[in-house]
Design a protein around this motif. Structure first.
Motif, PDB file in Angstrom:
ATOM      1  N   ARG A 150      48.973   6.307  52.613  1.00 54.69           N
ATOM      2  CA  ARG A 150      49.420   5.024  53.163  1.00 54.69           C
ATOM      3  C   ARG A 150      48.463   4.500  54.233  1.00 54.69           C
ATOM      4  NH1 ARG A 150      53.176   6.016  56.181  1.00 54.69           N
ATOM      5  NH2 ARG A 150      54.363   4.102  56.192  1.00 54.69           N
ATOM      6  N   GLY A 151      47.541   5.313  54.663  1.00 57.06           N
ATOM      7  CA  GLY A 151      46.589   4.898  55.691  1.00 57.06           C
ATOM      8  C   GLY A 151      45.588   5.996  55.932  1.00 57.06           C
ATOM      9  N   GLY A 152      44.716   5.783  56.924  1.00 53.32           N
ATOM     10  CA  GLY A 152      43.796   6.837  57.324  1.00 53.32           C
ATOM     11  C   GLY A 152      42.511   6.884  56.531  1.00 53.32           C
ATOM     12  N   PHE A 153      41.678   7.878  56.857  1.00 57.14           N
ATOM     13  CA  PHE A 153      40.361   7.923  56.224  1.00 57.14           C
ATOM     14  C   PHE A 153      40.164   9.113  55.290  1.00 57.14           C
ATOM     15  CE2 PHE A 153      39.725   8.819  60.897  1.00 57.14           C
ATOM     16  CZ  PHE A 153      39.553  10.191  60.837  1.00 57.14           C
ATOM     17  N   TYR A 154      41.224   9.894  55.048  1.00 55.47           N
ATOM     18  CA  TYR A 154      41.058  11.061  54.180  1.00 55.47           C
ATOM     19  C   TYR A 154      41.543  10.804  52.752  1.00 55.47           C
ATOM     20  CZ  TYR A 154      40.365  13.850  58.450  1.00 55.47           C
ATOM     21  OH  TYR A 154      39.905  14.361  59.625  1.00 55.47           O
ATOM     22  N   LEU A 155      40.796  11.353  51.808  1.00 53.50           N
ATOM     23  CA  LEU A 155      41.255  11.471  50.423  1.00 53.50           C
ATOM     24  C   LEU A 155      41.127  12.943  50.044  1.00 53.50           C
ATOM     25  CD1 LEU A 155      39.568   8.462  48.549  1.00 53.50           C
ATOM     26  CD2 LEU A 155      41.966   8.644  49.282  1.00 53.50           C
ATOM     27  N   TRP A 156      42.215  13.508  49.560  1.00 60.91           N
ATOM     28  CA  TRP A 156      42.214  14.921  49.131  1.00 60.91           C
ATOM     29  C   TRP A 156      42.058  14.909  47.616  1.00 60.91           C
ATOM     30  CZ3 TRP A 156      41.508  19.613  50.879  1.00 60.91           C
ATOM     31  CH2 TRP A 156      42.108  20.735  50.301  1.00 60.91           C
ATOM     32  N   CYS A 157      40.896  15.352  47.158  1.00 60.84           N
ATOM     33  CA  CYS A 157      40.536  15.122  45.754  1.00 60.84           C
ATOM     34  C   CYS A 157      40.430  16.411  44.948  1.00 60.84           C
ATOM     35  CB  CYS A 157      39.190  14.410  45.688  1.00 60.84           C
ATOM     36  SG  CYS A 157      39.259  12.759  46.399  1.00 60.84           S
ATOM     37  N   ARG A 158      40.862  16.310  43.698  1.00 60.22           N
ATOM     38  CA  ARG A 158      40.737  17.424  42.768  1.00 60.22           C
ATOM     39  C   ARG A 158      39.445  17.257  41.974  1.00 60.22           C
ATOM     40  NH1 ARG A 158      45.347  19.993  40.520  1.00 60.22           N
ATOM     41  NH2 ARG A 158      46.492  18.059  40.830  1.00 60.22           N
ATOM     42  N   PHE A 159      38.723  18.379  41.799  1.00 58.10           N
ATOM     43  CA  PHE A 159      37.491  18.377  41.011  1.00 58.10           C
ATOM     44  C   PHE A 159      37.796  18.857  39.586  1.00 58.10           C
ATOM     45  CE2 PHE A 159      33.504  17.883  43.636  1.00 58.10           C
ATOM     46  CZ  PHE A 159      34.140  17.318  44.729  1.00 58.10           C
ATOM     47  N   PRO A 160      36.875  18.593  38.676  1.00 61.34           N
ATOM     48  CA  PRO A 160      37.111  19.038  37.291  1.00 61.34           C
ATOM     49  C   PRO A 160      37.228  20.562  37.195  1.00 61.34           C
ATOM     50  CG  PRO A 160      35.256  17.501  37.388  1.00 61.34           C
ATOM     51  CD  PRO A 160      35.610  17.836  38.796  1.00 61.34           C
ATOM     52  N   ASP A 161      37.856  21.004  36.134  1.00 59.43           N
ATOM     53  CA  ASP A 161      38.005  22.441  35.843  1.00 59.43           C
ATOM     54  C   ASP A 161      36.702  23.212  36.036  1.00 59.43           C
ATOM     55  OD1 ASP A 161      40.584  22.815  35.258  1.00 59.43           O
ATOM     56  OD2 ASP A 161      40.383  22.652  33.062  1.00 59.43           O
ATOM     57  N   GLY A 162      36.820  24.394  36.605  1.00 60.70           N
ATOM     58  CA  GLY A 162      35.663  25.294  36.648  1.00 60.70           C
ATOM     59  C   GLY A 162      34.721  25.050  37.810  1.00 60.70           C
ATOM     60  N   ILE A 163      35.006  24.027  38.627  1.00 61.29           N
ATOM     61  CA  ILE A 163      34.128  23.736  39.773  1.00 61.29           C
ATOM     62  C   ILE A 163      34.703  24.420  41.015  1.00 61.29           C
ATOM     63  CG2 ILE A 163      33.269  21.907  41.293  1.00 61.29           C
ATOM     64  CD1 ILE A 163      32.026  21.299  38.778  1.00 61.29           C
ATOM     65  N   ASP A 164      33.832  25.130  41.752  1.00 65.04           N
ATOM     66  CA  ASP A 164      34.232  25.681  43.051  1.00 65.04           C
ATOM     67  C   ASP A 164      33.615  24.788  44.124  1.00 65.04           C
ATOM     68  OD1 ASP A 164      34.554  27.001  45.432  1.00 65.04           O
ATOM     69  OD2 ASP A 164      33.821  28.944  44.711  1.00 65.04           O
ATOM     70  N   THR A 165      34.474  24.101  44.887  1.00 62.88           N
ATOM     71  CA  THR A 165      33.949  23.102  45.831  1.00 62.88           C
ATOM     72  C   THR A 165      33.134  23.736  46.959  1.00 62.88           C
ATOM     73  OG1 THR A 165      36.073  23.096  47.000  1.00 62.88           O
ATOM     74  CG2 THR A 165      35.714  21.361  45.357  1.00 62.88           C
ATOM     75  N   ALA A 166      33.355  25.033  47.231  1.00 63.75           N
ATOM     76  CA  ALA A 166      32.522  25.704  48.241  1.00 63.75           C
ATOM     77  C   ALA A 166      31.064  25.728  47.783  1.00 63.75           C
ATOM     78  CB  ALA A 166      33.016  27.124  48.496  1.00 63.75           C
ATOM     79  N   GLU A 167      30.868  25.942  46.478  1.00 65.45           N
ATOM     80  CA  GLU A 167      29.508  25.925  45.931  1.00 65.45           C
ATOM     81  C   GLU A 167      28.892  24.534  46.052  1.00 65.45           C
ATOM     82  OE1 GLU A 167      27.651  28.401  45.125  1.00 65.45           O
ATOM     83  OE2 GLU A 167      29.335  29.682  45.716  1.00 65.45           O
ATOM     84  N   ILE A 168      29.713  23.534  45.762  1.00 63.18           N
ATOM     85  CA  ILE A 168      29.246  22.140  45.878  1.00 63.18           C
ATOM     86  C   ILE A 168      28.821  21.861  47.324  1.00 63.18           C
ATOM     87  CG2 ILE A 168      29.928  19.708  45.626  1.00 63.18           C
ATOM     88  CD1 ILE A 168      29.947  21.106  42.960  1.00 63.18           C
ATOM     89  N   ALA A 169      29.657  22.308  48.271  1.00 61.09           N
ATOM     90  CA  ALA A 169      29.370  22.050  49.689  1.00 61.09           C
ATOM     91  C   ALA A 169      28.068  22.729  50.105  1.00 61.09           C
ATOM     92  CB  ALA A 169      30.525  22.547  50.552  1.00 61.09           C
ATOM     93  N   ARG A 170      27.886  23.953  49.656  1.00 64.24           N
ATOM     94  CA  ARG A 170      26.686  24.712  50.011  1.00 64.24           C
ATOM     95  C   ARG A 170      25.447  24.004  49.441  1.00 64.24           C
ATOM     96  NH1 ARG A 170      28.696  29.643  48.420  1.00 64.24           N
ATOM     97  NH2 ARG A 170      29.600  30.307  50.386  1.00 64.24           N
ATOM     98  N   HIS A 171      25.570  23.547  48.212  1.00 59.71           N
ATOM     99  CA  HIS A 171      24.465  22.857  47.543  1.00 59.71           C
ATOM    100  C   HIS A 171      24.110  21.570  48.290  1.00 59.71           C
ATOM    101  CE1 HIS A 171      22.291  20.692  44.380  1.00 59.71           C
ATOM    102  NE2 HIS A 171      22.109  21.866  43.793  1.00 59.71           N
ATOM    103  N   CYS A 172      25.143  20.788  48.619  1.00 60.08           N
ATOM    104  CA  CYS A 172      24.894  19.484  49.244  1.00 60.08           C
ATOM    105  C   CYS A 172      24.374  19.615  50.674  1.00 60.08           C
ATOM    106  CB  CYS A 172      26.159  18.621  49.220  1.00 60.08           C
ATOM    107  SG  CYS A 172      26.549  18.033  47.553  1.00 60.08           S
ATOM    108  N   LEU A 173      24.709  20.716  51.337  1.00 57.28           N
ATOM    109  CA  LEU A 173      24.212  20.933  52.696  1.00 57.28           C
ATOM    110  C   LEU A 173      22.683  20.936  52.696  1.00 57.28           C
ATOM    111  CD1 LEU A 173      25.113  21.429  55.621  1.00 57.28           C
ATOM    112  CD2 LEU A 173      25.036  23.874  55.160  1.00 57.28           C
ATOM    113  N   GLY A 174      22.109  21.445  51.613  1.00 59.77           N
ATOM    114  CA  GLY A 174      20.654  21.430  51.465  1.00 59.77           C
ATOM    115  C   GLY A 174      20.090  20.021  51.436  1.00 59.77           C
ATOM    116  N   ASP A 175      20.889  19.062  50.993  1.00 58.40           N
ATOM    117  CA  ASP A 175      20.463  17.651  50.976  1.00 58.40           C
ATOM    118  C   ASP A 175      20.861  16.926  52.260  1.00 58.40           C
ATOM    119  OD1 ASP A 175      19.591  18.049  48.356  1.00 58.40           O
ATOM    120  OD2 ASP A 175      21.533  17.465  47.510  1.00 58.40           O
ATOM    121  N   GLY A 176      21.296  17.667  53.283  1.00 60.49           N
ATOM    122  CA  GLY A 176      21.694  17.023  54.538  1.00 60.49           C
ATOM    123  C   GLY A 176      23.038  16.315  54.436  1.00 60.49           C
ATOM    124  N   ILE A 177      23.891  16.795  53.531  1.00 67.44           N
ATOM    125  CA  ILE A 177      25.217  16.178  53.365  1.00 67.44           C
ATOM    126  C   ILE A 177      26.281  17.218  53.692  1.00 67.44           C
ATOM    127  CG2 ILE A 177      26.822  15.104  51.721  1.00 67.44           C
ATOM    128  CD1 ILE A 177      24.311  14.124  50.198  1.00 67.44           C
TER     129      ILE A 177
END
Lengths: 460, 460
Positions: A394-421
């Protein structure tokens, strides 16, 4: 010399590592045998053997019919090497805080918990600072008194009154921020080894804070209408001292508690004499009012934490707690003992100045509009990647999102950190580590196409 | 129904009260039988009986040949009613803080720990606020990062370098104040029941803070040249984890450690692997430099706390800690967990602005001159009352004074509070309650003749 390591030994090493870096603290419950066997892809008997060997060493102990727990005794104090060692490796509750608070210039921060500076009321703050230059000398140089300064008190009382919640001056105090408020509350009510209920998923820094208090964290599944009532009722059987929650614009899901759930939570809490801490840091991001436990309860067993870090300035460090006057009195004593009084009078005065300056309500209205558009825009940009919010808040700046099957978001985060994200992967919010397919996005920090490109690359 | 209360029952009630309001906490040692008998004016056998009955209840326990201690187990968390009940009655370590921080307008405060606002650099602060109104938006709105902001870091490094103490950027962090710095250090190193050495007399709020950590406080007699070395060596046999001290302008005595004592303290600490916390809050009130444990030690086992609350502004809430980089890293993690980062960037920027603005050194020189005169003037005004400082400090605003025979300064303080005068009686500084003939005076708060008249009346 490379020896052959058995599965049991490997498992023991995994557990020792978690203990060493305090991912598991004294009194914490270990994962159930069945769940841990599944997670680690070993047989339950391997887990049993590992647990038994650690129990024989006294590192963990069994409670009859209630699983295994980290032993309280002989734990060294939280030590440097243990806390620091995991800095670059592990995605633990500290991960997002560390990365976001020490981000290199130019990093993108879809995982952070604040708005870009350009979205904040800078002109009002600058005007406030100029006015402050003419303030009374007492404000500029003296320690904070134990009472809330008059102007700010009136602002806060008026806001509470708009919700039909009368708050007397001795029912409210200032703190440096929401975390510090919660920290004082934990000091007042908790002993090491006590159980505290939190939402699962829930704000990661609460978990880090509770760990510093050496208490046991029990997660209550959190859904679109608030905590799961059956799970909440079951968790009460563990005899928890506190339940910590966000009723509106829940962090990370953006959910808002329904009136029925709010009523039931309070009724259940009353039966067990449970104290509830309602963190209302995100209150001003709500376009329309919604139920609050503190309001229904009339500040009887609910302590309500609030502040303006998300909508006015996180730099001022001035939040507040409202609750029973005898609790507030004791919290003030603890605040005097541990920080010699309340937060900066300069900050309190500046805050009061901006809040009474006339432009704050318009600023909020602009913010609500802007965030509503951003939530839609980001949802649309994430859709082609197969990433979708579980609900539209109803407000705010967060979206809690589901990723496709088989994805571990910790891996995604680690990968993107290398790109400064800097991202906020689901499991940092989950005391049961059951949110590896989720991620929290801050829609106000997602204008750059680099973010979507990096996500796509990481998922590939 | 008035029953006859025996002396033993009365004594038990006194002890229960102290436990209830946490004047005695878990693990604390009870007064020796002989001393308690003297204090309470009863026979030693009465004390023995009282202790035995409380021990039978499990409230306290005997350690063979080492006296009686408050039992650790079954202590409820520090509770509201227990902490608050004593507010108006007891002269405990909270007494001065409470009275001074909630003083009514017009009260006189010879017992407080700060300078009058007119003595503080208000013009520099006002100028700093106007400059801040033009600062970068990040400073005004964002959370504090984990690193010390550049400008302030350079100022602090330069000051340390002037003492020949090199401090790397990862050896320093900002905190809200000295108490908060000490609080984080206690969280890192202490477990409930540990022993901590403090100076006797020493700063009362340290005692309140240590009580919140549920550790045992052991006092080391403090004299004109620093801690008593024999007592310090003896206290080390208790296996303390920390020693907390002020080396220069010690609070409350105004003493400064001698080079010989400093060297010996460090040597003794090294043998027992004791960590030392050197609170240097009063540093800038020293007209000439004196020895520092942190400097001799090179920040190996000494953590040094500093800040500008006493000479620039107590309202900004921005202190610092310097120490080993691995310790600082762990302290920052704890700070993130418990207050989501460091103190206000607005405050840090304002502080850096005033410190680099060119007028601060002149302000200090003026302050030194003014305080030197005030110390002499107050000493002269107290002399006719038979009140005399035990030493003339090299700087600062405190005089630690002895009262004539037979006077209990707690009674004087209670009496003068009725006249709107807040005093700091000796025993609030003494963990062994052995300073009832002493009082700490703040010479900068003693211009009013009402103070001397009230003292005279109270003593009569």
């Amino acid at each position: 010399m490379t020896g052959i390591i058995t599965k049991t030994e490997a498992l023991i090493q995994v557990l020792r590592d978690r203990l060493a870096r305090r991912a598991l603290g004294p009194g914490d419950r270990l994962p159930s045998i069945r769940r841990f066997a599944e997670t680690m892809n070993v047989s339950p008997s391997t887990v049993v053997e590992a647990y038994d060997r650690l129990a024989a060493e006294g590192v963990i102990r069994a409670r009859r019919g209630a699983g295994f727990y980290v032993a309280d005794a002989n734990m060294p104090p939280m030590k440097v090497a243990q806390m620091g060692a995991s800095r670059d490796r592990d995605i633990d509750p500290f991960w997002v805080s560390r990365q976001a608070l020490s981000a290199a210039p130019g990093s993108l921060q879809p995982g952070c918990g604040w708005l870009p500076e350009a979205w904040m009321p800078q002109n009002a703050l600058r005007k406030g600072l100029r006015a402050l230059a003419k303030a009374d000398g007492t404000v500029l140089t003296n320690y904070a008194g134990v009472q809330v300064p008059d102007t700010l008190l009136r602002v806060l009382q008026t806001r509470f009154a708009e919700e039909s919640l009368p708050v007397a001056p001795d029912q409210i105090m200032l703190t440096g921020c929401a975390s510090q408020a919660l920290d004082l509350i934990c000091r007042l009510f908790l002993n090491p080894g006590d159980t505290v209920l939190v939402d699962d998923p829930g704000y990661f820094n609460f978990h880090a804070l509770l760990r510093a208090h050496r208490v046991q964290i029990a997660g209550v599944p959190h859904g679109p209408a608030g905590p799961d009532l059956d799970a909440f009722a079951a968790a009460l059987q563990q005899g928890p001292r506190l339940y910590i929650t966000n009723s509106a614009l829940h962090n990370p899901t953006g959910a808002t508690i329904s009136p029925q759930v709010a009523y039931r939570v309070l009724s259940l809490a009353a039966k067990q004499d449970l104290i509830i801490v309602e963190d209302d840091t995100f209150a001003d991001l709500e376009p329309e009012p919604s139920p609050r436990l503190a309001v229904l309860d009339g500040l009887n067993r609910v302590l309500r934490i609030g502040g303006f870090s998300k909508t006015l300035s996180a730099s001022l460090r001035c939040g507040h707690v409202a609750g029973r006057s005898d609790w507030i009195e004791a919290l003030i004593d603890l605040q005097v003992a541990t920080s010699f009084g309340g937060p900066s009078p300069v900050a309190a005065e500046l805050l009061a100045g901006v809040l009474t300056g006339g432009s704050y309500r318009k600023h909020l209205a602009d913010l609500h509009r802007r965030l509503s558009l951003a939530r839609k825009r980001v949802t649309a940009h994430l859709a082609p990647l197969g990433i979708a919010p579980i609900l539209q808040p109803r407000g705010g700046f967060y979206l809690w999102c589901r990723f496709p099957d088989g994805i571990d978001t910790a891996e995604i985060a680690r990968h993107c950190l290398g790109d400064g994200i800097i991202l906020a992967p689901g499991n940092v919010f989950s005391p049961t580590e059951s949110a590896s397919r989720f991620m929290r996005f801050n829609v106000a920090q997602m204008d750059s196409p680099r973010i979507y490109a990096a996500l796509q690359a990481a998922m590939a």
